[in-house]
Design an enzyme around this catalytic site. Structure first.
Site, PDB file in Angstrom:
ATOM      1  N   LYS A  53      36.923  52.605  54.618  1.00 14.18           N
ATOM      2  CA  LYS A  53      36.506  52.996  55.968  1.00 14.18           C
ATOM      3  C   LYS A  53      34.998  53.182  56.090  1.00 14.18           C
ATOM      4  O   LYS A  53      34.455  53.169  57.183  1.00 14.18           O
ATOM      5  CB  LYS A  53      37.257  54.235  56.402  1.00 14.18           C
ATOM      6  CG  LYS A  53      38.749  53.916  56.519  1.00 14.18           C
ATOM      7  CD  LYS A  53      39.544  54.951  57.235  1.00 14.18           C
ATOM      8  CE  LYS A  53      40.992  54.514  57.374  1.00 14.18           C
ATOM      9  NZ  LYS A  53      41.727  54.617  56.088  1.00 14.18           N
TER      10      LYS A  53
HETATM   11  C1  LIG Z   1      42.937  54.016  55.987  1.00 14.98           C
HETATM   12  C2  LIG Z   1      43.367  53.484  54.665  1.00 14.98           C
HETATM   13  C3  LIG Z   1      44.340  52.474  54.543  1.00 14.98           C
HETATM   14  C4  LIG Z   1      45.068  51.893  55.745  1.00 14.98           C
HETATM   15  O1  LIG Z   1      44.233  51.284  56.651  1.00 14.98           O
HETATM   16  P1  LIG Z   1      44.831  50.542  57.944  1.00 14.98           P
HETATM   17  O2  LIG Z   1      43.963  50.917  59.081  1.00 14.98           O
HETATM   18  O3  LIG Z   1      46.200  51.073  58.091  1.00 14.98           O
HETATM   19  O4  LIG Z   1      44.821  49.111  57.677  1.00 14.98           O
HETATM   20  C5  LIG Z   1      44.656  51.987  53.294  1.00 14.98           C
HETATM   21  N1  LIG Z   1      44.076  52.487  52.190  1.00 14.98           N
HETATM   22  C6  LIG Z   1      43.150  53.470  52.254  1.00 14.98           C
HETATM   23  C7  LIG Z   1      42.571  53.984  50.993  1.00 14.98           C
HETATM   24  C8  LIG Z   1      42.754  54.000  53.483  1.00 14.98           C
HETATM   25  O5  LIG Z   1      41.844  54.982  53.541  1.00 14.98           O
END
Ligand SMILES: *Cc1c(COP(=O)(O)O)cnc(C)c1O
Length: 450
Positions: free
Chosen positions: A110
């Protein structure tokens, strides 16, 4: 370029307006009015550094920001990543590559979007001369990435609510140990849904929103999707030319936020093979892509908590394309979904496949990958290591550093994963601002911290 809402009842927004609004006023999600074509551009992008590629790509969408400024923004956004390539592509075997998306400050993917979003907020404050109060609720990773994108930025105060005692201890430390005076980590009693409700109630009060210049940080901002497109193009350009057309991107997901970005790149003319949606036991997306069944169930906590989701918030963007860009139908389907109706779609015959992983299997897979390739993965990434496409190359998107999930990784591999950033956090004092789960208390707190 303009951005429209999936629900069709919002006037076209510029890039900066859409970023600032987050959610479209009609409740829908923003998308580019038209998708630009990448076909003639890809070859010329091969030699660019990651920040250069990001600037070239993003200036196709954020055309009101001059290209030079985009280059400055992306250079700054990816400066704090601890790998020179920003998103290193590691080869495990002739068939399997891993794209490491966790070299940013909070060690999860993110950061790609939220480091940039923090800078876009900062730019907006500079241009408008108005201070900004950023508010969001988190179950862990989005909140800490948002905090690290905004901390220390002039004119911005960031307030992140999270369910007390229900985020991982290291995630809480990432939010509450920054030492930055403009960061407020706020534990509230209850679950993530309670924290989310309080945030929604605050945004429901228009007068308050204007008074403090409130902005939402969440996982549906269009800037998030576009920033994520860049690493798909980056990885694709790093593959041997003869496998690019058929490669399968494998994406651990719950909200559909990550994989959607890859699919949009394909729609824009990046010729790749397919996408695999890899879920944990919270498998609404797997049920959709394998059977056309879309019905929300109960969330079952798992080893991969950032994928413990039963309402995939970014799915509406895909739905818009699947329903032939008919915004009236998107409105209708979203209405029925909200009412808890079980929806059956024709099984999507698109470029998507899907798999699901039981919670018991996750530690076994971490152990197996370690045994086979001496490579350590985190529990989210582990969900990708099943059902690999035969006779084709797969690129697994690794969404978090194993060091964020020390217990399960240590059990599986026999040694504790460590990361200097996290060791440093463990030594710092925790500063939280507990509040009741009520909008009045949160509004008063925000007013008291201008
Ligand atoms: C947020 C997150 C995801 C999932 O992301 P999506 O928006 O559902 O595609 C997967 N792995 C980690 C480590 C995350 O922080």
């Amino acid at each position: 370029m303009f951005f429209i809402s999936t629900r069709g009842q919002t006037r076209p927004h510029t890039f900066c307006e859409a970023v600032e609004a987050g959610l479209a006023p009609d409740g829908g999600l923003f998308l580019p009015e038209n998708l630009p074509s990448l076909a003639g551009k890809l070859a010329g992008w091969e030699k660019l550094s990651y920040p250069e590629l990001a600037a070239e790509f993003l200036s196709l969408f954020g055309s009101e920001i001059p290209p030079d400024e985009w280059h400055e923004l992306t250079k700054e956004a990816y400066r704090r990543f601890d790998a020179p390539e920003v998103a290193p592509l590691k080869k495990l075997s002739d068939q399997i590559y891993v794209l490491e998306l966790w070299h940013g400050p909070t060690l999860a993917f993110k950061d790609f979007a939220l480091q940039l979003l923090g800078l876009l907020y900062k730019r907006q404050v500079r241009l408008s001369g108005k201070k900004l109060a950023v508010l969001g609720a988190t179950s862990g990773d989005t909140g800490s990435a948002a905090i690290h994108g905004c901390m220390g930025q002039e004119g911005i105060q960031i307030f992140i609510l999270y369910p007390h005692g229900r985020v991982a201890p290291l995630q809480e430390r990432q939010m509450a140990c920054t030492g930055a005076p403009n960061v407020f980590a706020i534990p509230v009693p209850g679950t993530f849904d309670d924290a989310q409700r309080v945030v929604k109630d605050c945004f429901g009060d228009q007068e308050f929103v204007r008074e403090v210049n409130l902005s939402a940080v969440n996982s549906i901002n269009i800037a998030r999707v576009l920033a994520q497109c860049v690493y798909y193009i980056w990885a694709w350009l790093r593959l041997p030319a003869e496998v690019r057309d058929t490669v399968e991107f494998v994406v651990p997901t719950g909200n559909f936020g990550n994989v959607l970005a890859g699919w949009l790149c394909q729609q824009m003319g990046m010729p790749c093979g397919s996408f695999r949606v890899a879920t944990n036991q919270n498998d609404i997306l797997h049920r959709f892509f394998s059977q056309g069944d879309y019905q929300q169930g109960e969330v079952k906590p798992s080893h991969a908590p950032s994928m413990d989701i039963q309402a995939a918030s970014n799915f509406e963007r895909y739905l818009y394309f699947m329903l032939g860009r008919d915004q009236g139908r998107v409105r209708e389907v979203m209405q029925r979904m909200k009412a808890g109706e079980r929806l059956a779609f024709p099984k999507p015959a698109s470029s998507f496949r899907s798999t699901r992983m039981d919670d018991e299997t996750i530690p076994q897979v971490i152990a197996q990958v370690w045994k086979d390739w001496s490579y350590v993965i985190d529990p989210h990434t582990a969900c990708a290591f099943t059902g690999m496409a035969e006779g084709r190359v797969s690129v697994v998107l690794s969404t978090a550093s194993p060091a964020k999930f020390p217990e399960v990784v240590q059990t599986a591999t026999g040694s504790e994963p460590v990361h200097p950033t996290l060791e440093d956090l463990k030594a710092r004092p925790l500063r939280t601002h507990p509040l009741p789960a009520e909008d009045k208390a949160v509004k008063d707190f925000i007013r008291a911290h201008p």
